[in-house]
Write an enzyme that holds these catalytic residues in place. Structure first.
Site, PDB file in Angstrom:
ATOM      1  CD  GLU A  15      27.640 -26.268  45.149  1.00 40.42           C
ATOM      2  OE1 GLU A  15      28.483 -26.617  45.978  1.00 40.42           O
ATOM      3  OE2 GLU A  15      26.737 -25.457  45.401  1.00 40.42           O
ATOM      4  CE  LYS A  51      29.848 -19.323  50.468  1.00 36.03           C
ATOM      5  NZ  LYS A  51      29.806 -20.611  51.183  1.00 36.03           N
ATOM      6  CG  HIS A  84      47.706 -31.301  33.076  1.00 35.60           C
ATOM      7  ND1 HIS A  84      47.796 -32.673  33.197  1.00 35.60           N
ATOM      8  CD2 HIS A  84      48.188 -30.998  31.847  1.00 35.60           C
ATOM      9  CE1 HIS A  84      48.326 -33.167  32.097  1.00 35.60           C
ATOM     10  NE2 HIS A  84      48.571 -32.178  31.254  1.00 35.60           N
ATOM     11  CB  SER A 127      25.221 -19.323  53.565  1.00 36.63           C
ATOM     12  OG  SER A 127      25.437 -19.638  54.928  1.00 36.63           O
TER      13      SER A 127
END
Ligand code: ARG
Length: 457
Positions: A291, A284, A157, A278
């Site tokens: 992804e 970043k 979980h 970025s």
């Protein structure tokens, strides 16, 4: 006007909109090598049963090889007027050999030709993916060895649950990818049954020898029923299922590592070469490869949907709808292959941040279940032990401390006479060392599993 192979029955030209709508050459040109191999085998079989001469078969094979080279070297003209790869190659052969070229399509239809080519292509795709999965497994095993002593929090979980060895975690993915390989191997058995020679749907009155063609093409058997063979795309559905499940494995792994790269977790450092930045935020370092692994899995899963929807309302036997199987097959394969090509080196070069992980390892009561099992071993009924440890955890939360920091009398009251001995299992390191069951994260078990996989891979 281009001469159609099926032009005899027609008068006048095909509407250009129909040509544009029905062509598949832009997709199925990828089958050219398989189409040539299957045609060569077919020609040799025709010679064996004396439907053409031996020297005729050799001339056909020679010209087919030349055509193959032209395609390879981008010297071959493709046009949508010639519909698909089968027609292109046959037409080119007729251009070169005249009447002899016109004999190749004896006892053959594009219906058996296309599915034969597709099966040959999928067979190669399976072999390549098996190899790539094998490489990935070997990298996972290498990393498992490298981080053999690293202890990670195990989650259920997404809440801290029990400690696990990093090696155990990597071995878990080795298992999943092994099942993926097993499934591909199983799928390959049915891919490797030859449809060629069933002609359009009913077979042929010509005395062909399908077993001979099968042996030339390394098919393990000949499909028994012509109607089935003309309509069957089960193998494509199976292949796409196998790829979809691989995509699911890769996607959920990517999701996990995206979390692990975040400032909240800080478990891993991805290699710079596998991240992007970025355009506005200078600090970043984004896990785009992970992804997109997650994102591109959607394409693979939808290819499976596509083939199911394609097949579900088709009457026996060949229907032109089946032409739409190839975009799904090719796209799913290309996507999975591109994922495997990039994630294997990414995994190999990723560093685990041992200190960050170790600093927070005692958080989250990872030793609570082992403590409960300790009480059980000393005669406390499971449910009572569960409740008692639950209460101890609540007390820890109130005091903002760990189980190991509680006064001895708390443990004594659960299991009189054993209070002191609980320190044998408290703390993450000791809790981890206590695991003994088969398949567990216990150090001995993990060592055994590592050895098993070293032999296997
Ligand atoms: N391009 C077709 C396909 O991919 C080949 C078979 C066409 N057969 C036919 N009878 N029109 O399915």
């Amino acid at each position: 006007m281009t001469q159609k192979t099926w032009g005899g029955r027609f008068s006048g030209n095909t509407d250009h909109r129909v040509e544009e709508f029905t062509e598949s050459i832009q997709v199925d040109h990828r089958l050219y090598r398989q189409d040539i191999e299957a045609s060569k085998a077919h020609a040799r079989m025709l010679a064996k049963v004396e439907l053409i001469g031996l020297d005729e078969a050799e001339q056909i094979c020679h010209q087919l090889d030349e055509i193959g080279q032209e395609i390879e070297q981008n010297r071959f003209p493709f046009s949508i007027q010639l519909e698909d790869i089968h027609t292109h190659i046959e037409n080119a052969l007729i251009d070169r050999l005249g009447d002899l070229g016109r004999k190749l399509h004896t006892a053959r239809s594009r219906n058996d030709q296309v599915v034969t080519d597709t099966k040959l292509w999928v067979r190669d795709a399976i072999d390549l993916l098996d190899q790539k999965l094998h490489e990935l497994q070997k990298v996972l095993l290498e990393i498992a060895e490298k981080y053999k002593d690293l202890v990670l929090p195990g989650y259920t979980h997404l809440q801290r649950a029990q400690p696990i060895l990093a090696a155990h975690y990597f071995l878990a993915y080795i298992e999943k990818f092994h099942r993926d390989r097993d499934r591909l191997t199983d799928c390959r058995k049915r891919v490797n049954q030859m449809p060629l020679g069933i002609a359009a749907l009913a077979g042929t009155s010509l005395p062909i020898d399908r077993s001979f063609t099968a042996s030339l093409l390394d098919f393990s058997e000949v499909m028994r029923n012509s109607l089935d063979a003309s309509s069957d795309r089960d193998f494509a559905a199976e292949f796409l299922f196998d790829l979809a499940l691989m995509a699911v494995h890769l996607s959920s792994w990517a999701e996990e590592w995206i979390l692990w790269t975040s400032t909240e977790f800080q478990f891993i450092d991805l290699p710079d070469a596998f991240c992007t930045g970025s355009s506005i935020m200078p600090h970043k370092k984004n896990p785009d490869v992970l992804e997109l692994t997650r994102g591109k899995s959607a394409r693979v899963i939808s290819s499976l949907q596509q083939i199911f929807l394609l097949l579900k309302a088709l009457p026996m036997a060949y229907n032109r709808d089946l032409q739409e199987d190839k975009p799904a097959i090719f796209d799913a394969f290309d996507t999975i292959k591109s994922i495997l090509d990039v994630v294997t080196p990414l995994i190999q070069q990723t560093e685990f941040r041992r200190e960050v992980i170790a600093n927070r390892l005692e958080d989250g009561f990872l030793d609570a279940t082992t403590l409960m099992e300790y009480f059980i071993r000393h005669g406390v009924p499971m449910r009572s032990a569960h409740e008692a440890v639950g209460k101890l955890v609540r007390e820890c939360e109130q005091r903002r401390c760990r189980l190991i920091e509680l006064p001895i009398d708390r443990f004594e009251s659960v299991c009189p006479g054993q209070g002191k001995a609980v320190y044998q299992v408290l703390g993450v390191e000791k809790a981890l060392a206590a695991f003994v069951s088969a398949g567990s994260t216990g150090p001995l078990e993990v060592e055994t599993q590592l050895k098993v996989w070293q032999q296997k891979l």
